[in-house]
Design a protein around this motif. Structure first.
Motif, PDB file in Angstrom:
ATOM      1  N   THR A  89      12.368  18.151  76.780  1.00  0.00           N
ATOM      2  CA  THR A  89      13.674  17.729  76.272  1.00  0.00           C
ATOM      3  C   THR A  89      14.483  17.062  77.366  1.00  0.00           C
ATOM      4  O   THR A  89      15.123  16.025  77.153  1.00  0.00           O
ATOM      5  CB  THR A  89      14.434  18.940  75.692  1.00  0.00           C
ATOM      6  OG1 THR A  89      13.666  19.476  74.613  1.00  0.00           O
ATOM      7  CG2 THR A  89      15.811  18.544  75.197  1.00  0.00           C
ATOM      8  N   LYS A  90      14.458  17.630  78.563  1.00  0.00           N
ATOM      9  CA  LYS A  90      15.194  17.036  79.687  1.00  0.00           C
ATOM     10  C   LYS A  90      14.641  15.655  80.035  1.00  0.00           C
ATOM     11  O   LYS A  90      15.386  14.783  80.476  1.00  0.00           O
ATOM     12  CB  LYS A  90      15.157  17.968  80.896  1.00  0.00           C
ATOM     13  CG  LYS A  90      16.040  19.178  80.699  1.00  0.00           C
ATOM     14  CD  LYS A  90      15.929  20.133  81.863  1.00  0.00           C
ATOM     15  CE  LYS A  90      16.767  21.373  81.583  1.00  0.00           C
ATOM     16  NZ  LYS A  90      16.583  22.401  82.586  1.00  0.00           N
ATOM     17  N   THR A  91      13.353  15.442  79.834  1.00  0.00           N
ATOM     18  CA  THR A  91      12.756  14.129  80.062  1.00  0.00           C
ATOM     19  C   THR A  91      13.356  13.113  79.098  1.00  0.00           C
ATOM     20  O   THR A  91      13.713  11.996  79.492  1.00  0.00           O
ATOM     21  CB  THR A  91      11.226  14.206  79.875  1.00  0.00           C
ATOM     22  OG1 THR A  91      10.707  15.152  80.802  1.00  0.00           O
ATOM     23  CG2 THR A  91      10.569  12.861  80.100  1.00  0.00           C
ATOM     24  N   MET A  92      13.521  13.501  77.842  1.00  0.00           N
ATOM     25  CA  MET A  92      14.110  12.591  76.854  1.00  0.00           C
ATOM     26  C   MET A  92      15.597  12.381  77.130  1.00  0.00           C
ATOM     27  O   MET A  92      16.112  11.272  76.970  1.00  0.00           O
ATOM     28  CB  MET A  92      13.874  13.117  75.448  1.00  0.00           C
ATOM     29  CG  MET A  92      12.388  13.093  75.077  1.00  0.00           C
ATOM     30  SD  MET A  92      12.064  13.562  73.387  1.00  0.00           S
ATOM     31  CE  MET A  92      12.552  12.067  72.559  1.00  0.00           C
TER      32      MET A  92
ATOM     33  N   GLN B   7       7.696   4.629  73.460  1.00  0.00           N
ATOM     34  CA  GLN B   7       7.448   4.736  74.891  1.00  0.00           C
ATOM     35  C   GLN B   7       8.180   5.939  75.486  1.00  0.00           C
ATOM     36  O   GLN B   7       7.653   6.622  76.363  1.00  0.00           O
ATOM     37  CB  GLN B   7       7.875   3.457  75.611  1.00  0.00           C
ATOM     38  CG  GLN B   7       7.435   3.431  77.055  1.00  0.00           C
ATOM     39  CD  GLN B   7       7.651   2.072  77.703  1.00  0.00           C
ATOM     40  OE1 GLN B   7       8.003   1.110  77.052  1.00  0.00           O
ATOM     41  NE2 GLN B   7       7.439   2.023  78.999  1.00  0.00           N
ATOM     42  N   VAL B   8       9.390   6.227  75.007  1.00  0.00           N
ATOM     43  CA  VAL B   8      10.123   7.412  75.464  1.00  0.00           C
ATOM     44  C   VAL B   8       9.308   8.662  75.131  1.00  0.00           C
ATOM     45  O   VAL B   8       9.127   9.546  75.972  1.00  0.00           O
ATOM     46  CB  VAL B   8      11.527   7.485  74.817  1.00  0.00           C
ATOM     47  CG1 VAL B   8      12.191   8.832  75.084  1.00  0.00           C
ATOM     48  CG2 VAL B   8      12.407   6.348  75.318  1.00  0.00           C
ATOM     49  N   HIS B   9       8.780   8.717  73.910  1.00  0.00           N
ATOM     50  CA  HIS B   9       7.972   9.858  73.492  1.00  0.00           C
ATOM     51  C   HIS B   9       6.694   9.958  74.333  1.00  0.00           C
ATOM     52  O   HIS B   9       6.301  11.044  74.743  1.00  0.00           O
ATOM     53  CB  HIS B   9       7.634   9.757  72.004  1.00  0.00           C
ATOM     54  CG  HIS B   9       6.818  10.904  71.503  1.00  0.00           C
ATOM     55  ND1 HIS B   9       7.342  12.158  71.306  1.00  0.00           N
ATOM     56  CD2 HIS B   9       5.506  10.990  71.187  1.00  0.00           C
ATOM     57  CE1 HIS B   9       6.384  12.966  70.884  1.00  0.00           C
ATOM     58  NE2 HIS B   9       5.264  12.273  70.800  1.00  0.00           N
ATOM     59  N   GLN B  10       6.067   8.823  74.584  1.00  0.00           N
ATOM     60  CA  GLN B  10       4.839   8.804  75.396  1.00  0.00           C
ATOM     61  C   GLN B  10       5.121   9.326  76.808  1.00  0.00           C
ATOM     62  O   GLN B  10       4.343  10.092  77.361  1.00  0.00           O
ATOM     63  CB  GLN B  10       4.277   7.384  75.447  1.00  0.00           C
ATOM     64  CG  GLN B  10       2.964   7.277  76.185  1.00  0.00           C
ATOM     65  CD  GLN B  10       2.445   5.838  76.180  1.00  0.00           C
ATOM     66  OE1 GLN B  10       3.221   4.887  76.216  1.00  0.00           O
ATOM     67  NE2 GLN B  10       1.143   5.696  76.133  1.00  0.00           N
TER      68      GLN B  10
ATOM     69  N   ALA C 273       3.518  12.644  78.536  1.00  0.00           N
ATOM     70  CA  ALA C 273       2.817  12.532  79.811  1.00  0.00           C
ATOM     71  C   ALA C 273       3.357  13.513  80.851  1.00  0.00           C
ATOM     72  O   ALA C 273       2.644  13.925  81.761  1.00  0.00           O
ATOM     73  CB  ALA C 273       2.894  11.118  80.346  1.00  0.00           C
ATOM     74  N   MET C 274       4.611  13.927  80.692  1.00  0.00           N
ATOM     75  CA  MET C 274       5.221  14.846  81.661  1.00  0.00           C
ATOM     76  C   MET C 274       4.614  16.239  81.586  1.00  0.00           C
ATOM     77  O   MET C 274       4.601  16.950  82.566  1.00  0.00           O
ATOM     78  CB  MET C 274       6.738  14.955  81.433  1.00  0.00           C
ATOM     79  CG  MET C 274       7.493  13.674  81.669  1.00  0.00           C
ATOM     80  SD  MET C 274       7.383  13.090  83.365  1.00  0.00           S
ATOM     81  CE  MET C 274       8.524  14.199  84.145  1.00  0.00           C
TER      82      MET C 274
END
Length: 94
Positions: free
Chosen positions: A49-52, A81-84, A88-89
């Motif tokens: 979630t923090k990545t998004m 791409q945001v989801h990808q 990947a994280m």
């Protein structure tokens, strides 16, 4: 049937260190996890979630670039791409 001194359910932020501490204290310990080793937070909750949220922050700042004297044109967001990037994280590499 195997016997244990302690059975810890869930390998999240508390479960893993507790299991280690119990084992180091000489207790025969079992750690049981049904889905996400490392817990929900690190795998599908807090960290992804923090990545998004980080992506959203970048978009917000880019859209406000002119307020800082920077010209960068229209800002678009590619959610795939945001989801990808989020996947990947936390997806272990093979």
């Amino acid at each position: 049937m195997e016997r244990y001194d302690a059975i810890v359910i869930g390998s999240g932020q508390a479960g893993t260190p507790l299991s280690i501490a119990l084992a180091k204290a000489g207790r025969k310990t079992a750690l049981v996890e049904s889905q996400h080793v490392g817990g929900t937070c690190i795998n599908v909750g807090c960290t992804p979630t923090k990545t998004m949220v980080a992506s959203a922050r970048v978009a917000y700042l880019a859209r406000r670039a002119a307020d800082y004297g920077i010209s960068c044109g229209p800002v678009t967001i590619d959610m795939a791409q945001v989801h990808q990037r989020k996947q990947a994280m936390w997806t272990p590499s093979a």
